[in-house]
Design an enzyme around this catalytic site. Structure first.
Site, mmCIF file in Angstrom:
data_model
loop_
_atom_site.group_PDB
_atom_site.id
_atom_site.type_symbol
_atom_site.label_atom_id
_atom_site.label_comp_id
_atom_site.label_asym_id
_atom_site.label_seq_id
_atom_site.Cartn_x
_atom_site.Cartn_y
_atom_site.Cartn_z
ATOM 1 N N ASP A 1 29.282 -1.876 -14.184
ATOM 2 C CA ASP A 1 28.577 -1.609 -15.446
ATOM 3 C C ASP A 1 28.776 -2.800 -16.386
ATOM 4 O O ASP A 1 29.900 -3.215 -16.649
ATOM 5 C CB ASP A 1 29.171 -0.331 -16.065
ATOM 6 C CG ASP A 1 28.391 0.125 -17.289
ATOM 7 O OD1 ASP A 1 27.944 1.269 -17.292
ATOM 8 O OD2 ASP A 1 28.238 -0.656 -18.234
ATOM 9 N N ASP B 1 21.757 -1.628 -16.366
ATOM 10 C CA ASP B 1 23.020 -2.382 -16.370
ATOM 11 C C ASP B 1 24.110 -1.792 -15.489
ATOM 12 O O ASP B 1 25.228 -2.250 -15.535
ATOM 13 C CB ASP B 1 23.526 -2.571 -17.806
ATOM 14 C CG ASP B 1 24.411 -1.428 -18.274
ATOM 15 O OD1 ASP B 1 24.108 -0.260 -17.946
ATOM 16 O OD2 ASP B 1 25.410 -1.718 -18.959
ATOM 17 N N GLU B 2 23.789 -0.771 -14.692
ATOM 18 C CA GLU B 2 24.871 -0.218 -13.875
ATOM 19 C C GLU B 2 24.360 0.252 -12.518
ATOM 20 O O GLU B 2 23.193 0.605 -12.367
ATOM 21 C CB GLU B 2 25.578 0.930 -14.596
ATOM 22 C CG GLU B 2 24.695 2.102 -14.856
ATOM 23 C CD GLU B 2 25.401 3.236 -15.594
ATOM 24 O OE1 GLU B 2 26.468 3.688 -15.124
ATOM 25 O OE2 GLU B 2 24.858 3.695 -16.603
HETATM 26 N N1 DCP Z 1 21.334 2.388 -24.048
HETATM 27 C C1 DCP Z 1 20.389 2.997 -24.874
HETATM 28 N N2 DCP Z 1 20.642 4.231 -25.434
HETATM 29 C C2 DCP Z 1 21.811 4.871 -25.167
HETATM 30 C C3 DCP Z 1 22.759 4.285 -24.317
HETATM 31 C C4 DCP Z 1 22.496 3.027 -23.774
HETATM 32 O O1 DCP Z 1 19.339 2.418 -25.108
HETATM 33 N N3 DCP Z 1 22.047 6.068 -25.713
HETATM 34 C C5 DCP Z 1 21.049 1.053 -23.458
HETATM 35 C C6 DCP Z 1 21.696 -0.031 -24.240
HETATM 36 C C7 DCP Z 1 22.868 -0.468 -23.422
HETATM 37 C C8 DCP Z 1 22.437 -0.155 -22.005
HETATM 38 O O2 DCP Z 1 21.533 0.953 -22.122
HETATM 39 O O3 DCP Z 1 23.176 -1.842 -23.611
HETATM 40 C C9 DCP Z 1 23.581 0.170 -21.078
HETATM 41 O O4 DCP Z 1 24.227 1.362 -21.485
HETATM 42 P P1 DCP Z 1 25.801 1.556 -21.405
HETATM 43 O O5 DCP Z 1 26.073 2.996 -21.626
HETATM 44 O O6 DCP Z 1 26.346 0.904 -20.176
HETATM 45 O O7 DCP Z 1 26.354 0.802 -22.700
HETATM 46 P P2 DCP Z 1 26.675 -0.722 -22.919
HETATM 47 O O8 DCP Z 1 26.481 -1.545 -21.692
HETATM 48 O O9 DCP Z 1 25.900 -1.189 -24.104
HETATM 49 O O10 DCP Z 1 28.191 -0.686 -23.353
HETATM 50 P P3 DCP Z 1 29.485 -0.533 -22.426
HETATM 51 O O11 DCP Z 1 30.212 -1.843 -22.555
HETATM 52 O O12 DCP Z 1 30.255 0.583 -23.030
HETATM 53 O O13 DCP Z 1 29.005 -0.270 -21.035
HETATM 54 MG MG MG Z 2 27.247 -0.944 -19.882
#
Ligand code: DCP
Ligand code: MG
Length: 363
Positions: free
Chosen positions: A21, A116-117
């Site tokens: 992720d 992203d995952e």
């Molecule tokens: N995303 C979104 N709305 C949400 C959650 C996430 O649009 N409620 C989008 C933005 C994030 C991406 O999906 O950048 C990936 O989600 P993640 O939950 O993996 O969150 P992040 O990568 O941003 O943070 P982390 O470092 O906690 O994984």
């Molecule tokens: Mg993420």
């Protein structure tokens, strides 16, 4: 405490799974491309003076209590100096392609969960799974200048929980003999699939940690929570998850549904429930940056009879107001208001391109 091989559930010796992720994905891409943003509270999503929500934010912004799905107005109140940037999905999708290329260097069994995952099944690779996780991290950094975090474990459940434990830029390994200890003190809420509503229900039975569930046998749990949740809890709380990594099948729709505590007759209340469900769907669409053309409403009446009504729009959407309007219109084509309803579901299908048909669990 370590345990003998005899105590280890056989399924924990079958697979080696990595969950990978990216760290604060959208924000990290923007910070990479504009070094002036580095070290600052950066928010990707709507603008502060609109009704938009935070898609994600930098770790600096998280220190102010800001998180994904929060209203931008609230994020602004928490940190007025934050930099608000609209999302650039084209860019994120390009990076997503790059990271998937890296995953494919190690195995063809890759199941993306969002841009992203992904889960990787590396059971049959000659290298140690932990070594592969390091290489994936390195290769992704070389290709994109971005970091991500990995969980290495005997199944999807554990790998996903693990990848979150050493963020950012970390690797967490859970070995079969560590599963019992790992799960014992883990809050049930950390299990993928247990959201705030289920958490509340479990807490009302005094169940907070995974080990709290161990006191009950499968029969007790099914009696208390029904066959689905009961069976799910029994296995997941012990760290058992036999779902394979599904690289081929592609989900063609994305939806959410809610069963009410009590059947609902009142149309206004049903409207409010639709809004809640539609909100979850929109969040998931956003998260995967996909848009759909067809909106389907599912209604289950108190007598368990299910009907669905669909509408296909002229254009693609992932907008809450649009999806809400259509769902409401579809509700008027059912017997809701005249017959009590026990469940409402909203789903979106007919996605923009085949690439976007990402496999996702029902949320
Ligand atoms: N995303 C979104 N709305 C949400 C959650 C996430 O649009 N409620 C989008 C933005 C994030 C991406 O999906 O950048 C990936 O989600 P993640 O939950 O993996 O969150 P992040 O990568 O941003 O943070 P982390 O470092 O906690 O994984
Ligand atoms: Mg993420």
């Amino acid at each position: 405490m370590a345990e003998s091989e005899h105590d280890i559930h056989p399924s924990l010796l079958k697979r080696k799974i990595i969950h990978f992720d990216m760290d604060c994905f959208y924000a990290a891409v923007e910070m990479r491309d504009d070094p002036r943003l580095v070290g600052k509270p950066v928010i990707i999503g709507g603008q502060p003076n609109t009704r938009g929500v935070v898609a994600t934010c930098s770790y600096e912004a998280r220190r102010f209590g800001i998180h994904s799905a929060m209203a931008c107005s609230q994020a602004y109140r928490l940190c007025p100096s934050a930099i608000f940037i609209p999302p650039n999905f084209e860019k994120y999708r390009a990076v997503s392609d790059q990271i998937r290329q890296v995953f494919k260097q190690f195995t063809q069994q890759v199941e993306p969960l969002s841009l992203d995952e992904a889960y990787l099944d590396v059971t049959h690779h000659e290298l140690y799974a932990t070594r592969i996780a390091c290489l994936v991290k390195q290769n992704i950094f070389e290709a994109t200048s971005l970091t991500g975090s990995a969980g290495v474990a005997p199944n999807k459940l554990l790998a996903k929980i693990a990848s979150d434990m050493n963020k950012p830029n970390g690797i967490t390994v859970v070995q079969p003999h560590q599963v019992r200890g790992f799960m014992s003190v883990l809050p049930l809420r950390k299990i993928n699939g247990i959201g705030p509503a289920t958490e509340k229900k479990l807490l009302s039975y005094g169940l907070k940690l995974c080990q709290d569930v161990w006191a009950y046998n499968l029969f007790d749990l099914v009696e208390k929570f029904g066959a689905n949740l009961g069976g799910f809890l029994f296995h997941r709380a012990r760290g058992i998850d036999e779902r394979p990594v599904r690289s081929q099948s592609k989900r063609k729709s994305l939806g959410a549904e809610n069963t009410f505590e009590r059947d609902i007759l009142d149309l206004n209340r049903l409207g409010a429930e639709i809004l809640r469900v539609a909100h979850r769907v929109v969040e998931a669409l956003w998260k995967q940056s996909i848009q759909g053309k067809t909106i389907t409403l599912k209604v289950k009446y108190a007598d368990f009879k299910v009907v669905t009504r669909s509408k296909t729009l002229n254009g693609y959407t992932c907008e809450l107001t649009k999806i809400m309007d259509v769902a409401q219109e579809l509700l008027n084509k059912t017997e809701a208001g005249r017959r009590p309803v026990r469940l409402i579901g909203v789903s979106v299908s007919n996605f923009r391109s085949p690439d976007d048909q990402i496999l996702t669990p029902l949320i």
